[in-house]
Design a protein around this motif. Structure first.
Motif, PDB file in Angstrom:
ATOM      1  N   GLU A 169     -17.022  -6.003 -11.285  1.00 54.86           N
ATOM      2  CA  GLU A 169     -17.906  -7.110 -10.912  1.00 54.86           C
ATOM      3  C   GLU A 169     -17.178  -8.447 -10.995  1.00 54.86           C
ATOM      4  N   GLY A 170     -16.421  -8.621 -12.086  1.00 50.11           N
ATOM      5  CA  GLY A 170     -15.672  -9.864 -12.247  1.00 50.11           C
ATOM      6  C   GLY A 170     -14.609 -10.039 -11.182  1.00 50.11           C
ATOM      7  N   ASN A 213     -16.289 -11.040  -7.901  1.00 47.02           N
ATOM      8  CA  ASN A 213     -16.690 -12.453  -7.937  1.00 47.02           C
ATOM      9  C   ASN A 213     -15.487 -13.374  -7.802  1.00 47.02           C
ATOM     10  N   THR A 237     -14.290 -13.265  -4.016  1.00 46.64           N
ATOM     11  CA  THR A 237     -15.172 -14.009  -3.116  1.00 46.64           C
ATOM     12  C   THR A 237     -15.110 -15.512  -3.395  1.00 46.64           C
ATOM     13  N   GLY A 238     -14.988 -15.893  -4.677  1.00 46.26           N
ATOM     14  CA  GLY A 238     -14.872 -17.306  -5.029  1.00 46.26           C
ATOM     15  C   GLY A 238     -13.590 -17.921  -4.509  1.00 46.26           C
ATOM     16  N   LYS A 290     -18.590 -10.473   2.951  1.00 47.29           N
ATOM     17  CA  LYS A 290     -19.506 -10.954   1.918  1.00 47.29           C
ATOM     18  C   LYS A 290     -20.603  -9.926   1.652  1.00 47.29           C
ATOM     19  N   ASP A 338     -21.718  -7.821  -1.840  1.00 40.48           N
ATOM     20  CA  ASP A 338     -22.943  -8.402  -2.375  1.00 40.48           C
ATOM     21  C   ASP A 338     -23.593  -7.427  -3.366  1.00 40.48           C
ATOM     22  N   THR A 389     -30.659 -10.537 -10.981  1.00 42.08           N
ATOM     23  CA  THR A 389     -30.714 -10.461  -9.527  1.00 42.08           C
ATOM     24  C   THR A 389     -31.883 -11.275  -8.980  1.00 42.08           C
TER      25      THR A 389
END
Length: 333
Positions: free
Chosen positions: A243-244, A247, A250-251, A278, A282, A305
């Protein structure tokens, strides 16, 4: 309307509830008229949010103002009593008034209250927290993601069977490959529990899944393995790391595409591909973890969420019941 799938919804759990819960129900209902929502929470507040946007034949509100807090320990959440929205929702499944329960509330409390109300499937010692995980070819089921820090080889074998049953419930046309998450792909690597589980799975032939051996963390997204099995400690670390990383990527991509004139022009030229990228990462589209091993299905929506993510957790509930998950596990175990 008697053939509708009944979902017990804890409307008060998670950030931004009950608004995001009701918005998620309304969005889900737009695309699916085969569900009945038993909604547990503050009735006046929920009625204001629904505001006649869904027919009354599709929902029922069971009023309570008692709520399990996100800051509660699992024991504190259970001690809040049998009138919390979470407890009542789970109890409705226990009493066969609903087919499945979903909550975005406190994960630890949800597991404890579920275990207090619901029986384990025969021959299953521990429930596991499982979830969907995107890969290059589609989706994988990953378990355990944090319900059990320490596991025996028997537990990992059970997780393999339950994970394969979950996968075939969600994707009935595919026969899954099962892999054990390990520090290497060689047969001699790993701790004694992992190596013992490897031998059992390697010797055990199943009509319901194929055993693919060990899988390392850097191959989780390859898509060659559909069911990834781990103890809860390792699985949770792997999940949070993924997950990190997602993120971070995408960042950084957003910064690169908006930080200069050339980047902005490039993003406009590639807007279609960027939208696909994206969407693929998601997390809302994969929302809805499952406590698997109990004799009734319990779905955990991510507390942070939004309504789109909660809508997807309702879709997972629908697919689990349609796929007859509990019966599949009982047959395979």
């Amino acid at each position: 309307m008697t053939d509708l799938i009944k979902i017990a919804v804890d409307a008060m759990g998670g950030d931004g509830s009950p608004k995001k819960i009701i918005d998620g129900i309304l969005l889900n209902h737009q695309n699916n008229k085969s569900l009945f929502y038993k909604i547990f929470g503050n009735e006046p507040e929920i009625n204001d949010l629904i505001n006649n946007k869904i027919g009354k034949e599709y929902y029922e509100i069971i009023h309570t103002t008692d709520v399990v807090m996100s800051t509660d320990s699992p024991l504190e959440g259970a001690k809040r009593g049998k009138n919390t929205s979470m407890w009542l929702a789970i109890q409705s499944v226990k009493n066969k008034q609903a087919d499945i329960v979903v909550s975005a509330g406190n994960t630890g409390a949800l597991l404890v209250i579920s275990k207090l109300n619901l029986k384990m499937i025969d021959n299953i010692d521990k429930p596991a927290l499982s979830a969907l995980w995107p890969n290059k070819k589609g989706m994988s089921v990953v378990l355990d993601l944090g319900a059990n820090i320490e596991c025996s080889s028997k537990n990992l074998l059970d997780f393999s069977i339950m994970g394969a049953s979950l996968y075939t419930s969600l994707y009935p046309n595919d026969k899954p490959n099962v892999g054990l998450l390990n520090i290497g792909s060689e047969e001699l690597k790993g701790n004694e529990t992992i190596k013992e589980t490897y031998q059992i799975l390697n010797d055990k032939k199943s009509e319901n899944y194929d055993f693919s051996g060990y899988i390392e963390g850097n191959h989780l997204m390859d898509g060659d393995v559909n069911v990834i099995v781990s103890d809860g400690f390792t699985g949770n670390v792997a999940l949070k790391t993924a997950e990190g990383t997602a993120n971070f990527i995408t960042g950084e991509l957003k910064q690169a595409m908006t930080g200069s004139i050339i980047g902005k022009i490039s993003s406009l030229l590639n807007i279609s591909n960027l939208k696909k990228f994206k969407k693929r990462l998601d997390p809302r589209l994969y929302n809805g973890a499952i406590f698997i091993g109990l004799d009734s299905p319990v779905v955990k929506s991510h507390g942070g969420t939004d309504y789109i993510g909660f809508c997807n957790s309702l879709d997972v509930c629908h697919r689990i019941i349609n796929g007859n998950l509990i019966e599949k596990i009982k047959q395979n175990i």
